[in-house]
Write a protein that holds these residues in place. Sequence first.
Motif, PDB file in Angstrom:
ATOM      1  N   LEU A   1      -2.656  13.120   6.463  1.00 40.14           N
ATOM      2  CA  LEU A   1      -3.146  11.905   7.117  1.00 40.14           C
ATOM      3  C   LEU A   1      -3.651  10.884   6.098  1.00 40.14           C
ATOM      4  O   LEU A   1      -3.532   9.677   6.308  1.00 40.14           O
ATOM      5  N   TYR A   2      -4.195  11.348   4.997  1.00 40.49           N
ATOM      6  CA  TYR A   2      -4.658  10.454   3.948  1.00 40.49           C
ATOM      7  C   TYR A   2      -3.471   9.823   3.207  1.00 40.49           C
ATOM      8  O   TYR A   2      -3.477   8.628   2.917  1.00 40.49           O
ATOM      9  N   LEU A   3      -2.467  10.615   2.888  1.00 42.59           N
ATOM     10  CA  LEU A   3      -1.358  10.140   2.067  1.00 42.59           C
ATOM     11  C   LEU A   3      -0.329   9.293   2.815  1.00 42.59           C
ATOM     12  O   LEU A   3       0.298   8.419   2.217  1.00 42.59           O
ATOM     13  N   LEU A   4      -0.118   9.539   4.091  1.00 42.67           N
ATOM     14  CA  LEU A   4       0.987   8.891   4.809  1.00 42.67           C
ATOM     15  C   LEU A   4       0.947   7.356   4.764  1.00 42.67           C
ATOM     16  O   LEU A   4       1.950   6.733   4.392  1.00 42.67           O
ATOM     17  N   PRO A   5      -0.161   6.694   5.108  1.00 42.43           N
ATOM     18  CA  PRO A   5      -0.135   5.222   5.015  1.00 42.43           C
ATOM     19  C   PRO A   5      -0.008   4.724   3.574  1.00 42.43           C
ATOM     20  O   PRO A   5       0.599   3.685   3.317  1.00 42.43           O
ATOM     21  N   ARG A   6      -0.549   5.471   2.627  1.00 44.68           N
ATOM     22  CA  ARG A   6      -0.442   5.072   1.228  1.00 44.68           C
ATOM     23  C   ARG A   6       0.997   5.195   0.729  1.00 44.68           C
ATOM     24  O   ARG A   6       1.477   4.353  -0.021  1.00 44.68           O
ATOM     25  N   MET A   7       1.688   6.236   1.162  1.00 50.77           N
ATOM     26  CA  MET A   7       3.098   6.383   0.792  1.00 50.77           C
ATOM     27  C   MET A   7       3.940   5.282   1.436  1.00 50.77           C
ATOM     28  O   MET A   7       4.890   4.783   0.829  1.00 50.77           O
ATOM     29  N   LYS A   8       3.584   4.876   2.648  1.00 47.70           N
ATOM     30  CA  LYS A   8       4.307   3.782   3.290  1.00 47.70           C
ATOM     31  C   LYS A   8       4.092   2.489   2.504  1.00 47.70           C
ATOM     32  O   LYS A   8       5.031   1.720   2.286  1.00 47.70           O
ATOM     33  N   GLY A   9       2.867   2.258   2.059  1.00 52.01           N
ATOM     34  CA  GLY A   9       2.583   1.093   1.234  1.00 52.01           C
ATOM     35  C   GLY A   9       3.360   1.116  -0.067  1.00 52.01           C
ATOM     36  O   GLY A   9       3.875   0.090  -0.521  1.00 52.01           O
ATOM     37  N   ILE A  10       3.474   2.288  -0.683  1.00 51.90           N
ATOM     38  CA  ILE A  10       4.217   2.421  -1.934  1.00 51.90           C
ATOM     39  C   ILE A  10       5.705   2.141  -1.717  1.00 51.90           C
ATOM     40  O   ILE A  10       6.336   1.448  -2.514  1.00 51.90           O
TER      41      ILE A  10
END
Length: 144
Positions: free
Chosen positions: A112-121
């Motif tokens: 849950l922490y990584l998913l939006p950050r990976m989308k941003g990347i």
Amino acid sequence: MTESQAKPQAAITSDAESERPAMPALAKGWRCKCPQCGEGKLLHSYLKVNSSCSSCGLDLTHARADDGPAYLTILIVGHIMAPLMHVVYFSWRPEPLVMFTVFTIGCVASSLYLLPRMKGIVIAYQWARRMHGFDKGNPAVKGQ
């Protein structure tokens, strides 16, 4: 050098000069900020991409992350949690229910922490490489 040989060299030079730096864009994407200015929000809810940047006006409707962020998240979480499970099991031999509970919570929380950050990347990488409508000729992009 003939004129026909000079044209490809000029095209290569102009492409190299117009490249957007990827690493700063990826850092902005990690923070879920606009890859162009780094100030406007990229997402307006957990995973919904804004239609444009509120700060610089970059058109974000071209962003196509699809399954990339989920794949990257699973890849990272799996490569961290699997060896960690191995070390924990062979070092301390916890009860199966305890180990299951702890690692389930850890996997869900880190995903849950990584998913939006990976989308941003992924979106920032697309912007840096001028993919999916983030090209130079896009009239919706201000300041170019």
